[in-house]
Design a protein around this motif. Structure first.
Motif, PDB file in Angstrom:
ATOM      1  N   MET A 124     -15.016   6.946  -6.143  1.00 29.03           N
ATOM      2  CA  MET A 124     -14.930   8.164  -7.230  1.00 29.03           C
ATOM      3  C   MET A 124     -13.869   7.730  -8.172  1.00 29.03           C
ATOM      4  SD  MET A 124     -17.138  10.344  -6.417  1.00 29.03           S
ATOM      5  CE  MET A 124     -16.095  11.927  -7.259  1.00 29.03           C
ATOM      6  N   GLY A 125     -13.263   6.780  -8.025  1.00 31.69           N
ATOM      7  CA  GLY A 125     -11.754   6.288  -8.717  1.00 31.69           C
ATOM      8  C   GLY A 125     -12.378   6.100 -10.237  1.00 31.69           C
TER       9      GLY A 125
ATOM     10  N   GLU B 294      -5.612   6.652 -10.280  1.00 33.26           N
ATOM     11  CA  GLU B 294      -7.033   5.685  -9.493  1.00 33.26           C
ATOM     12  C   GLU B 294      -6.834   4.601  -9.938  1.00 33.26           C
ATOM     13  OE1 GLU B 294      -8.784   7.195  -7.569  1.00 33.26           O
ATOM     14  OE2 GLU B 294      -9.161   9.419  -7.735  1.00 33.26           O
TER      15      GLU B 294
ATOM     16  N   ALA C 101       1.877   2.258  -3.376  1.00 27.70           N
ATOM     17  CA  ALA C 101       0.862   2.522  -4.373  1.00 27.70           C
ATOM     18  C   ALA C 101       1.051   3.950  -4.788  1.00 27.70           C
ATOM     19  CB  ALA C 101      -0.638   2.223  -3.789  1.00 27.70           C
ATOM     20  N   GLY C 102       1.162   4.316  -5.961  1.00 23.73           N
ATOM     21  CA  GLY C 102       0.970   5.897  -6.676  1.00 23.73           C
ATOM     22  C   GLY C 102       2.430   6.006  -7.288  1.00 23.73           C
TER      23      GLY C 102
ATOM     24  N   ARG D 107     -10.809   1.875   3.579  1.00 18.89           N
ATOM     25  CA  ARG D 107     -11.440   2.917   3.886  1.00 18.89           C
ATOM     26  C   ARG D 107     -10.874   4.074   4.999  1.00 18.89           C
ATOM     27  NH1 ARG D 107     -16.949   2.908   1.785  1.00 18.89           N
ATOM     28  NH2 ARG D 107     -17.241   0.859   0.909  1.00 18.89           N
ATOM     29  N   SER D 108     -10.337   3.334   5.990  1.00 15.12           N
ATOM     30  CA  SER D 108      -9.580   4.056   7.033  1.00 15.12           C
ATOM     31  C   SER D 108      -8.518   4.937   6.711  1.00 15.12           C
ATOM     32  CB  SER D 108      -9.172   3.181   8.190  1.00 15.12           C
ATOM     33  OG  SER D 108      -8.297   2.331   7.923  1.00 15.12           O
ATOM     34  N   LEU D 109      -8.027   4.408   5.495  1.00 15.22           N
ATOM     35  CA  LEU D 109      -6.667   5.268   4.756  1.00 15.22           C
ATOM     36  C   LEU D 109      -7.179   6.105   3.782  1.00 15.22           C
ATOM     37  CD1 LEU D 109      -4.684   2.219   4.020  1.00 15.22           C
ATOM     38  CD2 LEU D 109      -3.943   3.901   5.756  1.00 15.22           C
ATOM     39  N   GLY D 110      -8.661   6.437   3.728  1.00 17.78           N
ATOM     40  CA  GLY D 110      -8.931   7.724   2.882  1.00 17.78           C
ATOM     41  C   GLY D 110      -9.525   6.978   1.433  1.00 17.78           C
ATOM     42  N   PHE D 111      -9.361   5.716   1.297  1.00 20.52           N
ATOM     43  CA  PHE D 111     -10.053   5.215   0.048  1.00 20.52           C
ATOM     44  C   PHE D 111     -11.532   4.801   0.129  1.00 20.52           C
ATOM     45  CE2 PHE D 111      -5.445   4.511  -0.172  1.00 20.52           C
ATOM     46  CZ  PHE D 111      -5.191   5.234  -1.226  1.00 20.52           C
TER      47      PHE D 111
ATOM     48  N   PHE E 134       0.803  -0.944   0.045  1.00 23.14           N
ATOM     49  CA  PHE E 134      -0.051  -0.024  -0.242  1.00 23.14           C
ATOM     50  C   PHE E 134       0.867   1.254  -0.051  1.00 23.14           C
ATOM     51  CE2 PHE E 134      -4.369  -1.007   1.135  1.00 23.14           C
ATOM     52  CZ  PHE E 134      -4.831   0.105   0.570  1.00 23.14           C
TER      53      PHE E 134
ATOM     54  N   ILE F  56      -4.213   2.634  -7.975  1.00 21.85           N
ATOM     55  CA  ILE F  56      -4.782   2.234  -6.499  1.00 21.85           C
ATOM     56  C   ILE F  56      -5.761   1.092  -6.760  1.00 21.85           C
ATOM     57  CG2 ILE F  56      -5.998   3.337  -4.637  1.00 21.85           C
ATOM     58  CD1 ILE F  56      -3.427   4.323  -4.433  1.00 21.85           C
TER      59      ILE F  56
ATOM     60  N   ALA G  91     -14.406   6.047  -1.506  1.00 19.80           N
ATOM     61  CA  ALA G  91     -15.346   6.945  -1.846  1.00 19.80           C
ATOM     62  C   ALA G  91     -16.122   6.809  -3.134  1.00 19.80           C
ATOM     63  CB  ALA G  91     -14.813   8.404  -2.201  1.00 19.80           C
TER      64      ALA G  91
END
Ligand SMILES: Nc1ncnc2c1ncn2[C@@H]1O[C@H](COP(=O)(O)OP(=O)(O)OP(=O)(O)O)[C@@H](O)[C@H]1O
Ligand SMILES: [Mg+2]
Lengths: 140, 110
Positions: A110-111, A49, A19-20, A102-106, A16, A52, A108
């Motif tokens: 929206m990707g 996106e 990633a990016g 989700r707790s890491l901010g993913f 993780f 990830i 939504a």
């Protein structure tokens, strides 16, 4: 640039924290090529996106980016679980992301909508149990 | 307004200074990374409670000038080092998101 340039990335599925990195590296290469900043932003958003998603939903995969005089083509392919209902997955807010993700901010949802919004062409080929290939183009 | 105005604000700790002379465009608040990815303005100040390596990746891809971690959040040393090498400033404050953004706004952010 008359001959198209090709860049290949292997995306690690369980790291993780990294990633990016492929998208960052691609963004820097496009900057070096002197491309328009708007084009670079679109590619960076769409590729990030996709990258990830591969890490979160498909245990990694491969990305190939081709830069020609007229367009940038990104092909992201994985051998993950596939997407059962693409139409649903394309809706804003739809997500199957796990709680820890989700707790890491993913998560939504929206990707995929972002990928569609920021590219000029997008095609999803997916088979449940076999994997997903997403092809996106940004015109220069 | 330049970044250095924010770096000096009381109640904010500069974990990474970035380029103090960088001109700031706007303030932006969001904790969901996919939304930040599409909306964070270039050269902006991004206020969030989401402090992890992915926050930096999004900041880098969107050309964010400064990450402000609210509610006392922080980033691990490796990520802070990476922010430094990418020229992205990182601040931490104990204030909640809105109050942090308001303080920066009142300091003269556009
Ligand atoms: N490569 C993939 N393999 C399998 N499923 C996928 C893949 N990409 C997306 N999906 C599915 O489509 C859903 C929607 O994807 P999307 O990127 O829009 O949202 P998300 O990844 O869940 O959240 P966000 O991108 O906002 O962090 C995912 O939750 C997942 O179920
Ligand atoms: Mg996603």
């Amino acid at each position: 640039m008359s001959q198209a340039l090709t860049f290949r990335y292997e995306i690690d599925g369980d790291d993780f924290t990294r990633a990016g990195e492929a998208s960052s590296s691609m963004k820097n290469k496009l900057k070096q090529l002197g491309l328009d900043s708007d084009v670079i932003r679109k590619v960076a958003i769409a590729m990030y996106e996709g990258e990830i998603n591969m890490v979160i939903h498909a245990d990694g995969g491969k990305i190939t980016v081709t830069v020609s005089d007229t367009e940038i083509t990104m092909v992201l392919s994985d051998t993950g679980p596939g997407i059962p209902d693409v139409e649903k997955a394309m809706q804003e807010g739809y997500s199957t992301a796990r709680a820890e993700v989700r707790s890491l901010g993913f998560g939504a949802g929206m990707g995929l909508p972002n990928m569609k919004k920021y590219t000029d062409e997008m095609q999803i080929d997916t088979t449940v149990g076999r994997g997903t290939t997403i092809t996106m183009k940004v015109y220069i | 307004m330049r970044l250095k105005t924010i770096l000096k604000l009381p109640g904010f700790r500069a974990l990474v200074k970035g380029d103090p002379d960088r001109e700031i465009s706007r303030i932006f608040c969001c904790d969901l990374l996919s939304i930040a990815m599409s909306k964070a303005p270039a050269d902006g100040v991004w206020v969030t409670v989401m402090g992890n390596r992915n926050t930096l990746a999004v900041a880098s891809l969107t050309d964010t000038a400064c990450i402000v971690l609210a509610e006392g959040m922080s980033l691990d040393d490796g990520t802070l080092e990476k922010a430094g090498s990418e020229g992205i400033a990182v601040l931490s404050t104990d204030l909640p998101v809105f109050d942090a953004a308001l303080k920066i706004y009142q300091a003269g952010a556009p």
